[in-house]
Write a protein that holds these residues in place. Sequence first.
Motif, PDB file in Angstrom:
ATOM      1  N   LYS A 241       0.826  -1.223   0.000  1.00 53.14           N
ATOM      2  CA  LYS A 241       0.000   0.000   0.000  1.00 53.14           C
ATOM      3  C   LYS A 241       0.853   1.263   0.000  1.00 53.14           C
ATOM      4  CE  LYS A 241      -2.147  -1.729   3.567  1.00 53.14           C
ATOM      5  NZ  LYS A 241      -3.052  -1.932   4.739  1.00 53.14           N
ATOM      6  N   ASP A 242       2.088   1.126   0.438  1.00 47.92           N
ATOM      7  CA  ASP A 242       2.955   2.298   0.549  1.00 47.92           C
ATOM      8  C   ASP A 242       4.042   2.366  -0.527  1.00 47.92           C
ATOM      9  OD1 ASP A 242       1.654   3.189   2.918  1.00 47.92           O
ATOM     10  OD2 ASP A 242       2.781   1.684   4.061  1.00 47.92           O
ATOM     11  N   VAL A 243       4.119   1.330  -1.359  1.00 50.59           N
ATOM     12  CA  VAL A 243       5.110   1.333  -2.440  1.00 50.59           C
ATOM     13  C   VAL A 243       4.782   2.446  -3.435  1.00 50.59           C
ATOM     14  CG1 VAL A 243       5.928   0.050  -4.468  1.00 50.59           C
ATOM     15  CG2 VAL A 243       5.718  -1.106  -2.257  1.00 50.59           C
ATOM     16  N   ASN A 244       5.806   3.156  -3.881  1.00 54.00           N
ATOM     17  CA  ASN A 244       5.597   4.163  -4.925  1.00 54.00           C
ATOM     18  C   ASN A 244       6.552   3.894  -6.081  1.00 54.00           C
ATOM     19  OD1 ASN A 244       8.128   5.217  -4.138  1.00 54.00           O
ATOM     20  ND2 ASN A 244       7.161   6.625  -2.670  1.00 54.00           N
ATOM     21  N   ALA A 245       6.430   4.697  -7.102  1.00 52.28           N
ATOM     22  CA  ALA A 245       7.244   4.480  -8.306  1.00 52.28           C
ATOM     23  C   ALA A 245       8.733   4.531  -7.989  1.00 52.28           C
ATOM     24  CB  ALA A 245       6.889   5.522  -9.368  1.00 52.28           C
ATOM     25  N   GLU A 246       9.119   5.405  -7.083  1.00 52.22           N
ATOM     26  CA  GLU A 246      10.532   5.560  -6.755  1.00 52.22           C
ATOM     27  C   GLU A 246      11.093   4.315  -6.061  1.00 52.22           C
ATOM     28  OE1 GLU A 246      13.510   8.584  -4.286  1.00 52.22           O
ATOM     29  OE2 GLU A 246      11.362   9.003  -4.410  1.00 52.22           O
ATOM     30  N   SER A 247      10.354   3.796  -5.090  1.00 51.30           N
ATOM     31  CA  SER A 247      10.867   2.633  -4.350  1.00 51.30           C
ATOM     32  C   SER A 247      10.895   1.389  -5.227  1.00 51.30           C
ATOM     33  CB  SER A 247      10.038   2.382  -3.084  1.00 51.30           C
ATOM     34  OG  SER A 247       8.677   2.176  -3.382  1.00 51.30           O
ATOM     35  N   LEU A 248       9.878   1.218  -6.052  1.00 50.04           N
ATOM     36  CA  LEU A 248       9.881   0.064  -6.958  1.00 50.04           C
ATOM     37  C   LEU A 248      11.007   0.188  -7.979  1.00 50.04           C
ATOM     38  CD1 LEU A 248       8.668  -2.561  -7.951  1.00 50.04           C
ATOM     39  CD2 LEU A 248       7.027  -1.236  -9.308  1.00 50.04           C
ATOM     40  N   SER A 249      11.214   1.402  -8.467  1.00 52.82           N
ATOM     41  CA  SER A 249      12.268   1.634  -9.453  1.00 52.82           C
ATOM     42  C   SER A 249      13.647   1.324  -8.872  1.00 52.82           C
ATOM     43  CB  SER A 249      12.218   3.091  -9.926  1.00 52.82           C
ATOM     44  OG  SER A 249      13.264   3.366 -10.809  1.00 52.82           O
ATOM     45  N   LYS A 250      13.862   1.658  -7.606  1.00 56.35           N
ATOM     46  CA  LYS A 250      15.151   1.390  -6.962  1.00 56.35           C
ATOM     47  C   LYS A 250      15.410  -0.110  -6.881  1.00 56.35           C
ATOM     48  CE  LYS A 250      17.853   2.411  -2.813  1.00 56.35           C
ATOM     49  NZ  LYS A 250      17.861   3.062  -1.479  1.00 56.35           N
ATOM     50  N   SER A 251      14.394  -0.875  -6.495  1.00 56.00           N
ATOM     51  CA  SER A 251      14.547  -2.334  -6.429  1.00 56.00           C
ATOM     52  C   SER A 251      14.790  -2.921  -7.809  1.00 56.00           C
ATOM     53  CB  SER A 251      13.293  -2.977  -5.809  1.00 56.00           C
ATOM     54  OG  SER A 251      13.214  -2.688  -4.435  1.00 56.00           O
ATOM     55  N   MET A 252      14.068  -2.433  -8.806  1.00 54.69           N
ATOM     56  CA  MET A 252      14.239  -2.937 -10.160  1.00 54.69           C
ATOM     57  C   MET A 252      15.629  -2.613 -10.698  1.00 54.69           C
ATOM     58  SD  MET A 252      11.519  -4.632 -11.021  1.00 54.69           S
ATOM     59  CE  MET A 252      11.560  -4.727 -12.803  1.00 54.69           C
ATOM     60  N   GLN A 253      16.149  -1.435 -10.360  1.00 55.65           N
ATOM     61  CA  GLN A 253      17.476  -1.043 -10.851  1.00 55.65           C
ATOM     62  C   GLN A 253      18.552  -1.995 -10.337  1.00 55.65           C
ATOM     63  OE1 GLN A 253      18.830   0.977 -13.056  1.00 55.65           O
ATOM     64  NE2 GLN A 253      20.878   0.325 -12.438  1.00 55.65           N
TER      65      GLN A 253
END
Length: 234
Positions: free
Chosen positions: A94-106
């Motif tokens: 519920k608290d994940v945002n584009a920035e946090s997901l992008s960091k994990s994907m990177q």
Amino acid sequence: MTKNVLVTGGNRGIGLEIVKGMLSKGYKVLMGCRDEESGLEAKKDIVGGDLHIIEMPLDNETAIVDAFVRAEAVYGPIDILINNAGILDDTSWKDVNAESLSKSMQVNVNAPLTLIQQSLPQMIERGFGRIINVSSSYGSFAEGLKGPLCYAVSKAAINALTVKMAAVVDEAANGKNIDVTVNGMTPGWVHTRMGGSDAPKTPEEGADTAIWLATMEEGGPHGKFLKDREPIEW
């Protein structure tokens, strides 16, 4: 001739045990680290072996490519790539945002892809290579993607990348017998900073399958997802 191994996140946990294991088998090991200082600190506990520290921050594609090119210029071609580095973001979905997901994907997907793009064409050309992507059962569809959202989705993506790049190798071989393999593996629940103190496996046990895949003879697994040296479902 001694083969060159690049291990990302090689300065602690499972990565450090992979480094030690490969050194003990006589390989030249390039320890990829976020910063040189952490690599030099880890190196203090390693006796013997042909070990070199490569500063390679994985949050920037240009920095990854620059570090890789410099490493090959100094130490020669990378024969074995072990994409071990990863981050575990346990933010609630519920608290994940584009920035946090992008960091994990990177770190967990994009950086391994960049390193594969740098190393795989030459592996195919030379007719030898090993690529091992360290994944997790949290990224397994068969096991229900049970981990936190950022981690589970990024590990599912590295599994997909493994399948795709194995297919690229097969296509490039075009019927010729080349000894290049791409596999994913899960170390299981390991007692590391990421895994926590309740984990039942030692870092050495967690590193075993990656070392086995990196050092196996021709004709071993290719395009597989493995745990404890055995194929498991994606």
